[in-house]
Scaffold this motif. Structure first.
Motif: not given
Length: 235
Positions: A142-169
């Motif tokens: 499950l290691k490789e699928p887990f890492i792939a899913k985590m990267k997708v999730s982190l990318t989506e999170l990093a591109q979200s408006e909420a993330f940018f607002e928190l980062l800007k603040e």
């Protein structure tokens, strides 16, 4: 051949022609043109080179420290002010909104995260059940699928408006802005400390010497016109 040499050469030819032809008009125009061109050429030369006996010559290299201080002041007081940094961070087109963390996320090694998850499961109440199915080794596929899913999730999170607002603040916090300005000022100072008087002279020469050549040209032109007027007045 540059503009200065060409202007001085033309003026010198006029002087020689006027003298050789015994033509006062041409000689006067040539002398005035040559004096204007040579004077302006010397003025340009004295900006960059020290001429013994001529006070004020070599002003660019002699004002080396003031030049560096001026650049530092310009950078920090005009460009990297708290207001400008805050404005940059607030602009979606060029500020934090344009920050793409995807390449960084792709390079991050998430294997330790998977190992930590496996360790947590093994030490939890599910550890005994996991042991019945081969222990932690059973989770390795499950290691490789887990890492792939985590990267997708982190990318989506990093591109979200909420993330940018928190980062800007966070970036707009006074202590963060002050630290950012301090680091920028340190970088600017380090780069300026690497400059030598010769480098400063070359920088200024590259910026303005080409245009200063026109001073010699116009010195020759106006000198020639004044000489022409003087010749007519004498006659």
């Amino acid at each position: 051949m540059n503009k200065s040499v060409t202007t001085n050469l033309i003026a010198a030819i006029l002087v020689l022609a006027g003298y050789g032809l015994n033509n006062v008009l041409v000689l006067t125009v040539g002398l005035f043109a040559l004096s204007g061109a040579v004077t302006n050429w010397l003025a340009v030369y004295m900006l960059f080179e020290k001429v013994p006996g001529l006070y004020g010559s070599g002003v660019v290299p002699s004002r080396f420290e003031e030049f560096k201080a001026g650049i530092s002041h310009l950078m920090m007081k005009q460009f990297f002010t708290d207001e400008n940094i805050d404005r940059f961070l607030s602009e979606k087109e060029s500020g934090v909104g344009q920050l793409d963390l995807t390449p960084v996320i792709e390079k991050v090694d998430l294997a330790p995260a998977f190992d930590a998850l496996v360790s947590t499961v093994a030490q939890s109440s599910f550890g005994g059940m996991l042991a019945m199915f081969g222990g932690t080794e059973a989770l390795v596929p499950l290691k490789e699928p887990f890492i792939a899913k985590m990267k997708v999730s982190l990318t989506e999170l990093a591109q979200s408006e909420a993330f940018f607002e928190l980062l800007k603040e966070e970036l707009e916090q006074p202590n963060v802005l002050a630290d950012m300005r301090h680091k920028v000022e340190k970088i600017v100072s380090q780069r300026l400390d690497e400059l030598t008087p010769q480098m400063v002279k070359q920088i200024v020469q590259e910026m303005i010497k080409t245009h200063l050549g026109w001073l010699v040209v116009w010195g020759g032109v106006f000198g020639g016109l004044i000489g022409l007027a003087a010749a007519f007045i004498q006659h």
